[in-house]
Design a protein around this motif. Structure first.
Motif, PDB file in Angstrom:
ATOM      1  N   GLU B 102       0.826  -1.208   0.000  1.00  0.00           N
ATOM      2  CA  GLU B 102       0.000   0.000   0.000  1.00  0.00           C
ATOM      3  C   GLU B 102       0.858   1.254   0.000  1.00  0.00           C
ATOM      4  OE1 GLU B 102      -2.998  -0.396   3.084  1.00  0.00           O
ATOM      5  OE2 GLU B 102      -3.634  -2.325   2.254  1.00  0.00           O
ATOM      6  N   SER B 106       2.267   2.618  -3.675  1.00  0.00           N
ATOM      7  CA  SER B 106       1.575   3.806  -4.193  1.00  0.00           C
ATOM      8  C   SER B 106       2.535   4.984  -4.311  1.00  0.00           C
ATOM      9  CB  SER B 106       0.368   4.178  -3.335  1.00  0.00           C
ATOM     10  OG  SER B 106       0.785   4.561  -2.054  1.00  0.00           O
ATOM     11  N   SER B 110       3.578   6.745  -7.855  1.00  0.00           N
ATOM     12  CA  SER B 110       3.430   8.189  -8.044  1.00  0.00           C
ATOM     13  C   SER B 110       4.640   8.779  -8.741  1.00  0.00           C
ATOM     14  CB  SER B 110       3.251   8.907  -6.707  1.00  0.00           C
ATOM     15  OG  SER B 110       2.048   8.530  -6.123  1.00  0.00           O
TER      16      SER B 110
END
Lengths: 223, 222
Positions: B102, B106, B110
């Motif tokens: 997670e 992420s 990005s």
């Protein structure tokens, strides 16, 4: 039942903390509860959950466990009576699948209905309803996801039964209609009627007041 | 043991971590390579909720979500355990798995999926998550200890995909200087027999990543 020094760092209005409380109560485990002021977190909390600095954190002896789903599985494995997860590996996989679904799909959608307005809010609303319809299928006509008594998915998702009406009241829109989500509606009622749930819900007026303030902050910050 | 099929895709790290788990335990399975641009009716039937790979089919019963599948494999085939027995150690492994899949993932995505100033801003948070992992693996050969385990499989995208992302985006996040322990871990991980049995096709990975990157650039420049 003494839990060899079980402590729970929590916050009264957090559904994540509530999950852990339900798990502890299901097992009849005694624990010391420490209420955290999230605007002024205790040094102990920051030490026990240095990665996320969040509640809930369960401390067993000196060992901290963070992340509510991880904590619930830990509780289930440390105390084997009154199992929260089913025994069969496939049923366990199904329970974990639905718990993940609540976390990753439903929570962002319901948050969006709460934190957004207009068209964006509508999109999240549709998403939330769709997710509840899917969740309803996972219920498979049972009383609870755990069968006759509450299980892992009920512990992970049951807070929805209490929070959704609160959100509906604040945003002024109905999300869960009895006609379109009859089984979810029934599940809500059965959850709220369950003994350990009834005795541990945060006071509604306090919760509504807090959520209202929180919502204003969210809406204000996106202006 | 029953009939075992895995619906997956060779360049998906969610899919390959399941294959590695099966290979590590010496479990035979039939692999069905899914074309993600044209998903099979069977896949859509077995994972109607997410319509994604991987899906494990054991004796006709489907299981979706890679972490859920890993735990199912662990609980069904006890040989060569992937998770520790001790509940606290298990909890730690699950905690870090969540962090890797997670927070870490992420923030890395990005960086990869952005350009220019946006990308520059995304680098620092990504590096911070990797630093936390570097601290966690320090002094250990694998996340699982002396031998590979569940957490190593979860972190495997760091050893195989991160360098590819780095090549395509021009931002190399995993360097030996910055994260010596994590870098050493990725070298150890790549030497494990079960891992060497199926490596993601690097050229395909690079090609797909590059294509995705240029798609993004084109969309940005419209």
């Amino acid at each position: 039942m003494a839990g060899e020094g079980v402590k729970l760092f929590g916050m009264w209005a957090s559904p994540y903390v509530l999950r852990v409380i339900w798990a502890l109560k299901l097992k009849g485990i005694e624990y010391e509860y420490i209420e955290e002021d999230l605007s002024n977190k205790s040094p102990l909390l920051l030490q026990y959950n240095s990665v996320y600095k969040k509640v809930p954190v369960l401390v067993y002896g000196q060992k901290p466990v963070a992340e509510s789903l991880v904590i619930i599985e830990f509780i289930d494995e440390m105390w084997k009576h009154n199992p929260i997860l089913p025994e069969d590996p496939y049923e366990r996989a199904m329970a974990r699948f639905w718990a993940k679904f609540v976390e990753e799909k439903f929570i962002p959608a319901i948050f969006g209905t709460f934190s957004k307005l207009g068209e964006e809010q509508e999109k999240f609303m549709e998403e939330a309803k769709k997710n509840l319809r899917i969740l309803e299928e996972g219920l498979q006509g049972k009383k609870f996801f755990g069968g006759e008594t509450i299980g892992f998915v009920d512990v992970v998702g049951g807070w929805i039964a209490y929070w959704v009406p609160v959100i509906e009241e604040i945003i002024g829109i109905k999300i869960v209609e009895e006609e379109s989500l009859p089984l979810i509606n029934k599940w809500f009622k059965d959850i709220l009627d369950f003994n350990i749930v009834k005795e541990s819900l945060p006071p509604r007026d306090k919760l509504v007041a807090l959520q209202k303030v929180y919502r204003e902050m969210l809406l204000g910050s996106s202006a | 043991m029953g009939e075992l099929k895995l619906f997956g895709n060779s360049i998906s790290f969610f899919s390959i971590r399941v294959e590695w788990a099966l290979k590590f335990k010496g479990i035979e399975y039939e692999f069905i390579e899914e074309d993600l641009t044209n998903k099979s009716p069977l896949l859509l039937k077995y994972n109607p909720v997410h319509k994604k790979i991987p899906v494990l089919l054991h004796n006709g019963k489907p299981i979706a979500e890679s972490l859920v599948i890993l735990e199912y494999i662990e609980e069904t085939w006890k040989v060569n355990p992937l998770l520790p027995e001790d509940p606290y150690e298990k909890a730690k492994a699950r905690f870090w798995a969540k962090f890797i899949d997670e927070k870490c993932l992420s923030s890395v995505l990005s960086v990869f999926f952005s350009q220019g100033e946006e990308q520059e801003k995304a680098v620092e948070p990504a590096l911070e998550t990797l630093k936390i992992l570097d601290e966690e693996i320090k002094g250990k050969k694998f996340f699982g200890g002396e031998s590979m385990g569940y957490l190593d499989l979860v972190a495997s995208w760091i050893s195989h995909w991160l360098p590819v992302f780095g090549e395509c985006s021009g931002v190399n996040l995993l360097s030996a200087e910055r994260f010596p322990s994590l870098y050493a871990w990725s070298e150890n991980f790549n030497k494990v027999d079960a891992i060497k049995e199926k490596l993601p096709p690097r050229e395909q990975l690079v090609a797909i990543s590059a294509r995705r990157k240029s798609q993004l650039a084109a969309a940005e420049n419209k």
